[in-house]
Design an enzyme around this catalytic site. Structure first.
Site, PDB file in Angstrom:
ATOM      1  NE  ARG A 260      22.846  55.558  17.471  1.00 22.18           N
ATOM      2  CZ  ARG A 260      22.049  55.750  16.437  1.00 22.18           C
ATOM      3  NH1 ARG A 260      21.054  56.619  16.518  1.00 22.18           N
ATOM      4  NH2 ARG A 260      22.228  55.111  15.310  1.00 22.18           N
TER       5      ARG A 260
ATOM      6  CB  SER B 132      15.532  62.723  18.314  1.00 22.76           C
ATOM      7  OG  SER B 132      16.840  62.281  18.076  1.00 22.76           O
TER       8      SER B 132
ATOM      9  CE  LYS C 100      16.949  55.431  16.874  1.00 24.36           C
ATOM     10  NZ  LYS C 100      16.772  56.659  17.678  1.00 24.36           N
TER      11      LYS C 100
END
Lengths: 210, 210
Positions: free
Chosen positions: B41, B110, B139
């Site tokens: 990521r 997701s 997050k």
């Protein structure tokens, strides 16, 4: 078959400059006015929104015979059916993009120095984005300007098509073409114009006079 | 053939948390410690650097039989030879990614709500990233936590593999597995650990005890 490009006027999108107007409308009006190639440049919105926008632009531009290239994002280009990509020096290497996109894709590469241009001679790409020609407030990370003399020298040094970008407007487009560019690229001259169609027409005329 | 995945512990990279350490070293140590799947990521570095990093991780992970998936960027995955992609709800639609990457690619998506999960039932994807299980500082744009009850309900509602993410560490990994996850995903529990190999071993043991 690789799409035919008429060169001349190359539009780089900028949603920020388009303000509250729909960027697809701005692009459509610019294509009506004589833009011959469009680059979608999106740095902020998410991937799904970029794909949607690219697909919407393709749909509007296809009937006009104006190809769309996507800045940096080969995935967005492949997903949306765009004609190709425009790659900066820090984007995907051109040969990887060619492998992923196939022989029919349009691939352009930005060059900021004669050395970068020389490294691309003989490569299977469609144009060099010669950046910046003049100093410009749009791209603050750009290198030293090529100037008209630098563009002329590059014209003699390369067999690639040349798209000149940076500080170009209807008032200086003709001399940029005379210095050897196949197309002049503009961002604000169209995206920030109150009438994008007329702005594109003015650029087109200037290019044809060059 | 789609690569075999051993599930268990799923590492999501975060260069910021790795501090001054080489993220490839952190990933390699984590794989040695028992991580079974890695997601790259990267939200900040340019495309060429992402491709280079993904290719370097693939090279280290391949001999260990640990697949690499790339967050969001199908172009980076294709260019680097990664096993697949992990897609958020605002990334490329999974079916477009499947078309571009082919039948052998690993594709995870997701889901933040049961509705999003239901919409993916019967789709040709490899796992759901169930996010977030617990509240987490990593997050900040995440939705309401699923909690263990939500995860259990999802386990009964879907046939997909479930990768649970958000607020998971060695201390709660076993209960997350018992609630129905096939793997626990961690970011800081490994990337911020002083010894990533030992952190991965601890997670692996917790998962095997779950």
């Amino acid at each position: 078959m690789r799409p035919e490009v008429h060169w001349g006027v190359y539009l780089v999108t900028d949603r920020g400059l388009a303000g509250r107007r729909d960027i697809a409308e701005v692009v459509d009006a610019a294509a009506e006015g004589g833009v011959s190639l469009v680059q979608l440049r999106e740095k902020t919105c998410d991937t799904r929104a970029q794909i949607r926008l690219a697909a919407a632009l393709c749909e509007r531009l296809r009937p006009r015979g104006v190809p769309l290239v996507v800045n940096d994002r080969v995935d967005v280009a492949l997903a949306s059916g765009a004609a190709g990509v425009h790659l900066g020096q820090a984007d995907m290497p051109w040969d990887t993009a060619r492998r992923l996109m196939g022989p029919d894709a349009l691939i352009g590469v930005s060059v900021e120095t004669p050395e970068q241009a020389a490294a691309l001679e003989g490569c299977d790409i469609d144009y060099l984005g010669v950046s910046p020609i003049f100093a410009t407030p749009t791209k603050t990370d750009a290198g030293a300007p090529w100037g008209l003399d630098g563009l002329r020298a590059l014209r003699h040094a390369t067999r690639h098509r040349l798209v000149a970008i940076g500080g170009i407007s209807a008032s200086n487009a003709a001399e940029v073409i005379r210095a050897g560019a196949d197309a002049v690229a503009v961002v604000s001259a169209i995206c920030a114009a109150s009438d994008p169609r007329r702005a594109a027409e003015a650029l087109r005329r200037a290019v044809e006079g060059g």
